[in-house]
Design a protein around this motif. Structure first.
Motif, PDB file in Angstrom:
ATOM      1  N   ASP A  43      11.006   5.953  -0.290  1.00 34.05           N
ATOM      2  CA  ASP A  43      12.390   5.688   0.032  1.00 34.05           C
ATOM      3  C   ASP A  43      12.801   5.044   1.069  1.00 34.05           C
ATOM      4  O   ASP A  43      14.025   4.200   1.180  1.00 34.05           O
ATOM      5  CB  ASP A  43      13.134   7.164  -0.098  1.00 34.05           C
ATOM      6  CG  ASP A  43      14.748   6.951  -0.124  1.00 34.05           C
ATOM      7  OD1 ASP A  43      15.421   6.716  -0.910  1.00 34.05           O
ATOM      8  OD2 ASP A  43      15.163   7.487   0.842  1.00 34.05           O
ATOM      9  N   ALA A  44      12.303   5.222   2.471  1.00 38.21           N
ATOM     10  CA  ALA A  44      12.704   4.670   3.556  1.00 38.21           C
ATOM     11  C   ALA A  44      12.503   3.084   3.496  1.00 38.21           C
ATOM     12  O   ALA A  44      13.035   2.270   3.720  1.00 38.21           O
ATOM     13  CB  ALA A  44      11.677   5.224   4.687  1.00 38.21           C
ATOM     14  N   TYR A  62      -0.226   3.749   6.981  1.00 36.70           N
ATOM     15  CA  TYR A  62      -0.052   5.014   7.652  1.00 36.70           C
ATOM     16  C   TYR A  62       0.324   6.206   6.523  1.00 36.70           C
ATOM     17  O   TYR A  62       0.200   7.337   6.522  1.00 36.70           O
ATOM     18  CB  TYR A  62       0.981   5.178   8.720  1.00 36.70           C
ATOM     19  CG  TYR A  62       0.528   4.601  10.073  1.00 36.70           C
ATOM     20  CD1 TYR A  62      -0.333   5.435  10.553  1.00 36.70           C
ATOM     21  CD2 TYR A  62       1.053   3.554  10.491  1.00 36.70           C
ATOM     22  CE1 TYR A  62      -0.936   4.990  12.060  1.00 36.70           C
ATOM     23  CE2 TYR A  62       0.457   3.237  11.983  1.00 36.70           C
ATOM     24  CZ  TYR A  62      -0.300   4.219  12.464  1.00 36.70           C
ATOM     25  OH  TYR A  62      -0.993   3.627  13.868  1.00 36.70           O
ATOM     26  N   GLY A  63       0.886   5.584   5.434  1.00 33.72           N
ATOM     27  CA  GLY A  63       1.440   6.340   4.329  1.00 33.72           C
ATOM     28  C   GLY A  63       0.294   6.749   3.468  1.00 33.72           C
ATOM     29  O   GLY A  63       0.137   7.919   3.178  1.00 33.72           O
ATOM     30  N   GLN A  80       2.439   4.022  -5.671  1.00 28.57           N
ATOM     31  CA  GLN A  80       3.768   4.163  -5.099  1.00 28.57           C
ATOM     32  C   GLN A  80       3.905   3.263  -4.178  1.00 28.57           C
ATOM     33  O   GLN A  80       5.170   2.756  -4.149  1.00 28.57           O
ATOM     34  CB  GLN A  80       4.070   5.618  -4.933  1.00 28.57           C
ATOM     35  CG  GLN A  80       3.745   6.538  -5.892  1.00 28.57           C
ATOM     36  CD  GLN A  80       3.984   7.684  -5.575  1.00 28.57           C
ATOM     37  OE1 GLN A  80       4.754   8.270  -4.693  1.00 28.57           O
ATOM     38  NE2 GLN A  80       4.029   8.932  -6.392  1.00 28.57           N
ATOM     39  N   LEU A  81       3.169   3.220  -2.911  1.00 26.21           N
ATOM     40  CA  LEU A  81       3.618   2.434  -1.876  1.00 26.21           C
ATOM     41  C   LEU A  81       3.536   1.056  -1.915  1.00 26.21           C
ATOM     42  O   LEU A  81       4.349   0.215  -1.734  1.00 26.21           O
ATOM     43  CB  LEU A  81       2.538   2.819  -0.659  1.00 26.21           C
ATOM     44  CG  LEU A  81       2.951   4.169   0.054  1.00 26.21           C
ATOM     45  CD1 LEU A  81       1.677   4.628   0.818  1.00 26.21           C
ATOM     46  CD2 LEU A  81       4.012   3.994   1.019  1.00 26.21           C
ATOM     47  N   SER A  82       2.605   0.317  -2.757  1.00 21.86           N
ATOM     48  CA  SER A  82       2.211  -0.907  -3.030  1.00 21.86           C
ATOM     49  C   SER A  82       3.548  -1.564  -3.895  1.00 21.86           C
ATOM     50  O   SER A  82       3.764  -2.839  -3.671  1.00 21.86           O
ATOM     51  CB  SER A  82       1.282  -0.963  -3.639  1.00 21.86           C
ATOM     52  OG  SER A  82      -0.194  -0.752  -3.046  1.00 21.86           O
ATOM     53  N   GLY A  83       3.931  -0.597  -4.579  1.00 22.07           N
ATOM     54  CA  GLY A  83       5.093  -1.159  -5.410  1.00 22.07           C
ATOM     55  C   GLY A  83       6.454  -1.005  -4.970  1.00 22.07           C
ATOM     56  O   GLY A  83       7.631  -1.405  -5.555  1.00 22.07           O
ATOM     57  N   ALA A  84       6.506  -0.339  -3.864  1.00 23.14           N
ATOM     58  CA  ALA A  84       7.883  -0.251  -3.163  1.00 23.14           C
ATOM     59  C   ALA A  84       8.489  -1.445  -2.996  1.00 23.14           C
ATOM     60  O   ALA A  84      10.002  -1.467  -3.343  1.00 23.14           O
ATOM     61  CB  ALA A  84       7.525   0.544  -1.957  1.00 23.14           C
ATOM     62  N   LEU A  91       2.677  -5.312   2.734  1.00 19.75           N
ATOM     63  CA  LEU A  91       2.796  -3.780   2.234  1.00 19.75           C
ATOM     64  C   LEU A  91       1.682  -3.513   1.422  1.00 19.75           C
ATOM     65  O   LEU A  91       0.832  -2.607   1.790  1.00 19.75           O
ATOM     66  CB  LEU A  91       4.053  -3.574   1.562  1.00 19.75           C
ATOM     67  CG  LEU A  91       4.390  -2.052   0.944  1.00 19.75           C
ATOM     68  CD1 LEU A  91       4.029  -1.128   1.899  1.00 19.75           C
ATOM     69  CD2 LEU A  91       5.567  -2.184   0.164  1.00 19.75           C
ATOM     70  N   ALA A  92       1.168  -4.350   0.533  1.00 21.19           N
ATOM     71  CA  ALA A  92       0.166  -4.122  -0.528  1.00 21.19           C
ATOM     72  C   ALA A  92      -1.390  -3.977   0.428  1.00 21.19           C
ATOM     73  O   ALA A  92      -2.182  -3.487   0.081  1.00 21.19           O
ATOM     74  CB  ALA A  92       0.062  -4.913  -1.734  1.00 21.19           C
ATOM     75  N   TYR A  93      -1.368  -5.024   1.346  1.00 25.64           N
ATOM     76  CA  TYR A  93      -2.517  -5.210   2.190  1.00 25.64           C
ATOM     77  C   TYR A  93      -2.603  -4.037   3.047  1.00 25.64           C
ATOM     78  O   TYR A  93      -3.904  -3.735   3.203  1.00 25.64           O
ATOM     79  CB  TYR A  93      -2.244  -6.516   3.025  1.00 25.64           C
ATOM     80  CG  TYR A  93      -3.341  -6.710   4.036  1.00 25.64           C
ATOM     81  CD1 TYR A  93      -4.619  -7.403   3.698  1.00 25.64           C
ATOM     82  CD2 TYR A  93      -3.278  -6.446   5.429  1.00 25.64           C
ATOM     83  CE1 TYR A  93      -5.571  -7.458   4.523  1.00 25.64           C
ATOM     84  CE2 TYR A  93      -4.149  -6.764   6.159  1.00 25.64           C
ATOM     85  CZ  TYR A  93      -5.452  -7.255   5.867  1.00 25.64           C
ATOM     86  OH  TYR A  93      -6.419  -7.297   6.927  1.00 25.64           O
ATOM     87  N   GLY A  94      -1.703  -3.685   3.564  1.00 26.77           N
ATOM     88  CA  GLY A  94      -1.942  -2.443   4.544  1.00 26.77           C
ATOM     89  C   GLY A  94      -2.331  -1.103   3.541  1.00 26.77           C
ATOM     90  O   GLY A  94      -3.266  -0.480   4.099  1.00 26.77           O
TER      91      GLY A  94
END
Length: 363
Positions: A43-44, A62-63, A80-84, A91-94
């Protein structure tokens, strides 16, 4: 940048958390947003409390570590994180960096606790690498400006926010500008407001003021008059994804600046770490451009959010990014050096170059 860090990992007695400087509250307040689980972090990311390509990669890593440490499903958290936010490749790399470290630790028999620690160490390494990359980009970018503009006294135009708020270090384009300021070569920083969410007005101006830079804020549509008056020596922007052919997706409004710069014979320089280069995306047409909610255009942002500026029911076109083709770019600056002219072959070679080199060879 002093004050509250853009992102930090904390481990209080009640369990680990990710603490973010809530960028939605800037510049009026420095408020930390504490995320105790992945849905809160997603959400952030989607609400732009945390943003900027390099920092999104760090947040994603970190997520994954947070999910592992708190006993959640790491694989689901990674999805979930990669698709945010689809356009920002960092983002997907991290996420992948920390997820792969977690998987490897499990395969080696580390157990849940050891695998969680491996994910956290991967996130911390990425955080440190990004800080190092920021410093290297600043050095390469400043030398490039000195070559392109040997007279000094740079008048630089930037778009969106690319400083310490988006990075583990001083940032990308704004990191180069900060280096020019310290070298006493920054005559004027022109800051685009960056509509509709005003990242330039709220965030870049905030960072520039804290650093004591000579800066002036302008509405995005006023940039053309600056070019025509001969008041811009170079444009420096960041990137959210760079395709294999050198096409650059960046905050919407970057492409028209590149067109203006080309017409007025002004250098247009992209500054981004190699983690932003996605060689699996062949060209600009293949970059997925995130479409944001229409209310960001039809309503006032920030503290006045919800106040309409358009008639009720107005449809809005609100892409988060646009794509600039490589022929409009003067150079791409990374931690590994500079590619100019921008070509697919040159970009691939730059991405493969060891960080141990001096990085200033143009390709």
């Amino acid at each position: 940048m002093g004050g509250v860090p853009a992102l930090r990992w904390d481990d209080p007695p009640e369990g680990p958390v990710i603490a973010l400087l809530d960028q939605r509250c800037l510049p009026s307040e420095e408020v930390e947003l504490v995320c105790t689980d992945v849905p809160a972090l997603v959400d952030a990311v989607q609400s732009l409390a945390v943003r900027g390509a390099p920092l999104l990669g760090i947040a994603g890593a970190y997520g994954v570590a947070l999910a592992a440490a708190r006993g959640f499903d790491v694989e689901e958290a990674a999805v979930q994180l990669s698709g945010a936010r689809p356009t920002a490749v960092n983002l997907a790399y991290g996420v992948a960096r920390a997820r792969d470290a977690h998987r490897a630790a499990l395969r080696d028999g580390a157990g849940p606790q050891g695998a969680a620690q491996a994910a956290l160490e991967a996130a911390r390494r990425l955080h440190a690498e990004d800080a190092e990359a920021s410093a290297q980009m600043a050095g390469h970018g400043l030398r490039l400006l000195q070559e392109l503009l040997p007279g000094g006294g740079f008048r630089l135009l930037t778009h969106c926010n690319t400083g310490a708020l988006v990075s583990g270090g001083e940032g990308t384009a704004l990191g180069v500008i900060a280096a020019a300021h310290r070298a006493r070569e920054l005559r004027r920083l022109w800051v685009d407001e960056t509509r509709p969410l005003l990242q330039g007005a709220r965030l870049t101006a905030y960072e520039a003021a804290r650093a004591g830079m000579p800066y002036t804020l302008l509405s995005d549509s006023a940039a053309g008059s600056l070019f025509s008056a001969g008041e811009v020596d170079a444009v420096l922007v960041g990137a959210d994804r760079i395709a294999a052919d050198g096409s650059v997706a960046n905050k919407v409004g970057s492409y028209p600046l590149a067109v203006l710069a080309r017409y007025h014979h002004v250098p247009f320089v992209v500054v981004a770490p190699t983690t932003t280069v996605d060689l699996s995306t062949p060209d600009g047409a293949s970059i997925e451009v995130e479409q944001r909610p229409g209310h960001e255009v039809t309503e006032l942002p920030g503290a006045a959010a919800g106040t309409p500026v358009a008639p009720l029911g107005t449809q809005a076109y609100n892409p988060a990014f646009d794509v600039t083709p490589p022929e409009l770019l003067t150079a791409i600056v990374t931690e590994n050096g500079v590619v100019s002219p921008v070509t697919g072959a040159g970009l691939a070679e730059l991405c493969n170059r060891s960080r141990s080199g001096n990085g200033m060879m143009s390709i």
